[in-house]
Scaffold this active site. Structure first.
Site, PDB file in Angstrom:
ATOM      1  N   GLY A   1       2.886 -12.790   9.896  1.00  0.00           N
ATOM      2  CA  GLY A   1       2.323 -11.491   9.638  1.00  0.00           C
ATOM      3  C   GLY A   1       2.870 -10.172  11.103  1.00  0.00           C
TER       4      GLY A   1
ATOM      5  N   GLY B   1       2.887  -6.494  11.135  1.00  0.00           N
ATOM      6  CA  GLY B   1       2.679  -4.984  10.207  1.00  0.00           C
ATOM      7  C   GLY B   1       1.595  -4.963  11.855  1.00  0.00           C
TER       8      GLY B   1
ATOM      9  N   ALA C   1      -1.839  -5.200  11.475  1.00  0.00           N
ATOM     10  CA  ALA C   1      -2.654  -6.487  11.851  1.00  0.00           C
ATOM     11  C   ALA C   1      -2.374  -7.465  13.321  1.00  0.00           C
ATOM     12  CB  ALA C   1      -3.858  -7.397  11.089  1.00  0.00           C
TER      13      ALA C   1
ATOM     14  N   SER D   1       1.584  13.007  -1.418  1.00  0.00           N
ATOM     15  CA  SER D   1       0.732  12.971  -0.744  1.00  0.00           C
ATOM     16  C   SER D   1      -0.488  13.929  -1.894  1.00  0.00           C
ATOM     17  CB  SER D   1       0.392  13.530   0.180  1.00  0.00           C
ATOM     18  OG  SER D   1      -0.194  14.423   0.603  1.00  0.00           O
TER      19      SER D   1
ATOM     20  N   ARG E   1      -9.916  10.571  -6.447  1.00  0.00           N
ATOM     21  CA  ARG E   1      -8.501   9.717  -6.388  1.00  0.00           C
ATOM     22  C   ARG E   1      -8.903   9.160  -7.883  1.00  0.00           C
ATOM     23  NH1 ARG E   1      -6.348   7.413  -1.023  1.00  0.00           N
ATOM     24  NH2 ARG E   1      -5.336   9.492  -0.656  1.00  0.00           N
TER      25      ARG E   1
ATOM     26  N   HIS F   1      -1.030   1.154  -4.843  1.00  0.00           N
ATOM     27  CA  HIS F   1      -1.207   1.349  -2.983  1.00  0.00           C
ATOM     28  C   HIS F   1      -1.829   0.288  -2.639  1.00  0.00           C
ATOM     29  CE1 HIS F   1      -0.416   5.258  -0.302  1.00  0.00           C
ATOM     30  NE2 HIS F   1      -2.215   4.773  -0.091  1.00  0.00           N
TER      31      HIS F   1
ATOM     32  N   GLU G   1      -4.697  -6.116   5.922  1.00  0.00           N
ATOM     33  CA  GLU G   1      -5.291  -5.721   4.222  1.00  0.00           C
ATOM     34  C   GLU G   1      -5.296  -7.207   3.657  1.00  0.00           C
ATOM     35  OE1 GLU G   1      -2.184  -2.860   2.821  1.00  0.00           O
ATOM     36  OE2 GLU G   1      -2.778  -3.821   0.815  1.00  0.00           O
TER      37      GLU G   1
ATOM     38  N   SER H   1      -7.309   2.903   6.634  1.00  0.00           N
ATOM     39  CA  SER H   1      -7.002   0.932   6.515  1.00  0.00           C
ATOM     40  C   SER H   1      -6.154   1.274   7.618  1.00  0.00           C
ATOM     41  CB  SER H   1      -5.779   1.395   5.184  1.00  0.00           C
ATOM     42  OG  SER H   1      -5.217   2.686   5.880  1.00  0.00           O
ATOM     43  N   LEU H   2      -5.291   1.756   8.999  1.00  0.00           N
ATOM     44  CA  LEU H   2      -5.012   1.619   9.794  1.00  0.00           C
ATOM     45  C   LEU H   2      -6.215   0.839  11.092  1.00  0.00           C
ATOM     46  CD1 LEU H   2      -2.161   4.814   9.964  1.00  0.00           C
ATOM     47  CD2 LEU H   2      -1.521   2.510   9.080  1.00  0.00           C
TER      48      LEU H   2
END
Lengths: 667, 284
Positions: free
Chosen positions: A10, A12, A14, A251, A298, A366, A404, A419-420
């Site tokens: 992966g 991304g 991470a 958004s 949310r 999401h 993730e 998350s980032l």
């Protein structure tokens, strides 16, 4: 000893962060990715990345508060030491990304600019335009390219991870992979394998995730002995643009700037929305939540939009679920100034100007909160022990999970802009631990004694591949249509509002689809760039994860995070008499405690050889911050909160000590 | 579909999609026609998904699904670049309604022209990433430990760097460039992937790096730490296949889906190289 290597799966945030840190530690790394790493899904993150900073510190903020916001937002379902460690690292991570050249927005004095995000009172979020994820990803990609130019890192882009290579002692000794172009299957001998393969939104058919987010790498690890944590927790964003190919995020700021959500009172009213008079419009959020209106949290927005479409049958369109998100009452110039960027997305992909025509939106899957179960070692002060090889290791020794696709950090519901952070943090943090593992290992898979293991793993996968190609045409099932059906079933049964009878029916249908997926007829049986066979493999591997989500959701008889089970709702307090109100609040708190006793637990799914999950539960480490109820939008929240605080204080006085909590941070 | 803007015109019940297909590198290309039911709000990605699901041509002959590349479908990852109705662009933002307005009844899809075709619409764009390596498109930091914040930066400077940093390496600028020539090598019988990769790298030596890489070199020359190796980047851009290959056709900037000021970067690179050469001439 032969040279040791680590395989990272992966590319991304991470995977890249882990790769570059391992490279810096002198470890040789193979990085495998389905897509060229620069095209990973991390590129899609828009909002920003959280950390305490010099500015918020002066307003009373600190790492502990960021930690508290994260566990509160996640409804206390996370083990607290990893989250605590992550928030301690956050400021250093933003600094590092800044040094690596991320063009963060600046103040007029030249400092990094910050903005506020949901779920916090401080301007904790650093951002680079509306493409923070893209900018962070590129900075890490550039560092990995640098190591690649140095020869420390080899990058295998366009390779699909087929599963770990596990020896007789159950230790991971590498992985097998398949080239998406040549179809070649290869073994990647490695002394540790790190899975950083992201979320699994494609199990729901369409989501805001990318086409590579199919969960197959996770599933293949599960089928080889890893376990899955908190699978049933899937974050659903309330407002996305439903597309034929995928859902795109709209958004929250559209509602923040005055956007109104409504549906016509007549189901599927065919009129131009602008011609529908006010009286015939149902502004359901404003009617039901007068205090919050369109800005309910949310999870509540998601639940209500879902409810109005699915249960009340008031979707704008007959064939498709959606509601209006209306900005047409706002001045064009104001819209352009404040929301230009996101309105452009709607225009670009829908070909319609949202300044003139209400947008059609619907909640969309999401973020995958659950993931591979991963271990950690806590320190006495409630952080993670640095350089310990057990951190982020799955149930298979030598097989790690980060980003993730691991189950830590987010709990029942993810805090925006975290998350980032969790991806970069886990990537950087896990590398020294892996180095420790390599240093203490007496052998390396590069030695001759492992040759037959590595060769055997490869030929087993080759046989599987051949069998799949040969069976083509016999079963008659179309993998693409089966995937659509799986997505529809998952969306129906296991999104936000969950009912046990629907989940039971969903399990039955998904089981049936799983059986049918074993009989796919391939329309392409070739041996070159066969996307058909790779898609079919990914589809087949979606089922174990889908089943874990469904079974986990069925078993969890409570509302937690964003997931709402109407049968187990805990409604607010409506009595007007003060004494009665107090008594009701006490009863509410009793019920809340009883519920936590039963359900404040991580779900752990393990899998048999056919991919069927069995559930068990693990206590959550809540020793740093005691759980408290999330009371957003609940009638009588103030009295419940008061009673809860009284009880918490009484309990503390009885115990006579403050425990591990720092008194300065008492809430 | 209730949006008045697009219901005003009557939509066709079906439309055709012509795809230029190729089985593998070196194989002949052939056109194949597919007939699809019209659906509102679709894009070229959903068209390709439909084709994959039906796997039959317009005259009902079974065929393999079309191979193509895609990932984010939000125009940030750069994966789904192809030539659509003659224009190189991202497939995800190519809306069927718009395409049919421009050319009623038919959409034409073909692979990018400057990169080796691997199959159908899938091309090998690894050269783009090699070019980034050639110009050292990174910030040469000492290490990844905690050493505090990066260099302070003005808003103005951030606004120069940010648009350049949005380059998603999609390759549109290169496909449209008259000076960017296709380089294709094929694996020999029995050649190992490593040997093939090495030979591929060799074949790219001296080949044009293209607008995307030049612009990235400028991005890093604008960064406080990145500029410490600015001369090395300029040296790379002076080499064969560097800046001098650019013929100033300006096609790159016209097709960039991110509206990156590529020609500004190229002009800036020209100035920096000139100054660098003068400095070098006078021994600094």
């Amino acid at each position: 000893m032969a040279k040791q290597r680590v395989l990272v799966v992966g590319g991304g945030l991470a995977g890249l962060a882990c790769t570059m840190k391992l490279a810096e530690l002198g470890v040789a790394v193979d990085l495998m990715s389905l897509v060229p790493v620069k095209r990973s899904h991390s590129a899609c993150a828009q909002g920003g990345i959280n950390s305490v900073n010099d500015l918020t510190r002066q307003q009373g903020d600190d790492e502990w508060k960021h930690f508290d916001d994260t566990v509160y937002g996640g409804d206390f379902l996370q083990h607290q030491p990893p989250v605590n460690e992550m928030t301690r690292w956050a400021p250093r991570i933003i600094d590092l990304m800044d040094r690596l050249g991320v063009p963060f927005n600046r103040t007029q004095e030249g400092f990094r600019d910050q903005r506020r995000f949901g779920g916090t009172l401080y301007k904790r979020t650093a951002f680079a335009g509306a493409t923070t994820g893209q900018q962070l990803l590129y900075a890490l990609d550039e560092q990995v390219r640098r190591w690649r130019a140095d020869g420390q890192v080899r990058v295998f882009e366009g390779w699909d991870y087929l599963g770990p290579v596990v020896d007789d002692d159950g230790v991971c000794r590498g992985a097998t992979g398949q080239n998406l172009i040549t179809m070649e299957i290869r073994s990647f001998p490695a002394d540790a394998v790190v899975i950083a393969s992201g979320g699994c939104g494609l199990i729901y058919g369409r989501s805001t995730m990318s086409m590579a987010c199919n969960g197959s790498a996770v599933s293949r690890s599960l089928q080889a002995g890893a376990k899955y944590g908190n699978g049933e927790f899937i974050q659903v964003h309330p407002t996305a643009i439903p597309g034929a190919d995928k859902c795109r995020l709209m958004s929250e700021s559209a509602r923040g700037e005055g956007g109104r959500v409504w549906v016509p009172r007549t189901p599927h009213d065919p009129r131009d929305p602008k011609q529908i008079p006010e009286a015939e419009r149902y502004y359901f959020l404003e009617e039901r939540y007068p205090a919050y209106g369109n800005l309910v949290p949310r999870d509540i927005a998601t639940r209500e939009i879902f409810n109005v479409c699915v249960n009340e049958g008031l979707s704008v369109e007959a064939g498709r679920q959606c509601v209006y998100l209306d900005l047409t009452h706002i001045e064009r110039s104001e819209l352009d100034r404040k929301l230009g960027g996101i309105l452009h997305i709607y225009e670009k992909f829908q070909g319609v100007d949202p300044r003139d025509v209400p947008m059609k939106i619907f909640p969309a899957v999401h973020y995958t909160m659950g993931g591979l179960w991963a271990d950690y070692v806590r320190t006495a002060d409630g952080g993670l022990e640095p350089e310990n090889p057990r951190n982020h290791q799955t149930h298979v020794p030598g097989l790690y999970a980060i980003g993730e696709c691991d189950y830590q950090y987010h709990g029942g519901n993810r805090l925006g802009a975290n998350s980032l952070l969790s991806c970069i943090f886990t990537g950087l943090f896990v590398a020294p631990g892996i180095k420790t593992r390599l240093d203490s290992q007496k052998d390396s898979v590069a030695e001759e004694k492992f040759d037959s293991l590595v060769r055997g793993a490869r030929s087993a996968k080759e046989l599987e591949h051949e069998a799949l190609l040969k069976r083509a045409g016999s079963g008659g099932e179309n993998p693409y249509l089966l995937h659509q059906q799986l997505g529809d079933e998952m969306t129906k049964a296991a999104l936000v509002v969950r009912k046990n009878d629907q989940l039971t029916a969903g399990i039955e249908k998904v089981n049936e689809l799983c059986d049918r997926a074993q009989n796919c007829a391939l329309s392409d049986t070739g041996g070159w760039t066969n996307q058909n066979v790779m898609f079919t493999k990914a589809l087949q591997d979606m089922f174990p994860v889908a089943k874990a989500i469904l079974h986990g959701a069925l078993a969890r008889d409570e509302c937690r995070g964003a997931h709402y089970k109407p049968a187990f709702d805990m409604p607010g307090i409506d009595s007007q008499d003060p004494a009665e109100r107090h008594r009701e609040a006490e009863a509410w708190c009793d019920k809340f405690e009883a519920k936590n006793k039963k359900w404040l637990k991580s779900t752990i799914a393990s899998f048999d050889s056919r991919g069927e999950p069995t559930l068990s539960y693990e206590d959550v480490d809540t020793t740093l911050i005691p759980p408290r109820p999330r009371l957003y939008g609940l009638v009588g929240a103030e009295v419940i909160e008061r009673v809860w605080k009284e009880r918490a204080e009484a309990a503390q006085n009885n115990a006579g000590v403050a425990g591990t909590r720092e008194p300065a941070h008492a809430h | 579909m209730s949006a008045p803007a697009s219901t005003a015109k009557t939509k066709p019940a079906t439309f055709d999609v012509r795809v230029l297909r190729q089985q593998a590198p070196g194989e002949p290309q052939r056109w194949e026609r597919f007939r699809l039911a019209y659906e509102p709000n679709s894009n070229v990605i959903s068209v390709l998904q439909q084709i994959a699901a039906m796997s039959a041509t317009a005259d009902a002959k079974p065929t393999a699904p079309v191979a193509w590349e895609a990932n984010c479908l939000e125009e940030v990852c750069g994966a789904c670049t192809m030539v659509i109705n003659g224009k190189v662009r991202q497939a995800c933002t190519a809306l069927v309604d718009r395409l049919l307005e421009d050319k009623p009844g038919e959409i034409e899809l073909r692979p990018m022209t400057k990169f080796p075709v691997l199959r159908d619409l899938v091309v090998d764009r690894s050269r783009i990433f090699r070019s980034l390596e050639r110009v050292k498109a990174w910030v040469p930091v000492d290490d990844y430990f905690d050493r505090g914040a990066g260099p302070k930066e003005s808003q103005k400077q951030q606004e120069v760097r940010y648009p350049l940093s949005e380059c998603m390496s999609c390759g549109c600028c290169l496909d449209a460039c008259p000076q960017y020539a296709k380089v294709e090598v094929r694996p020999h019988e029995g050649e190992s992937p490593e040997a093939f990769e090495a030979r591929q790298r060799q074949s790219l030596e001296g080949a044009f790096v293209g607008a995307a890489a030049i612009s990235q070199a400028m991005l890093f020359n604008e960064h406080g730490t990145g500029k410490m190796i600015a001369d090395e980047r300029l040296e790379a851009l002076k080499e064969p296949g560097g800046l001098q290959v650019c013929g100033n056709a300006q096609n790159c900037v016209a097709v960039c889906p991110k509206s990156i000021p590529l020609t500004t970067s190229i002009a800036r690179a020209g100035r920096q190289i000139t100054l660098y050469s003068i400095r070098k001439l006078f021994g600094r």
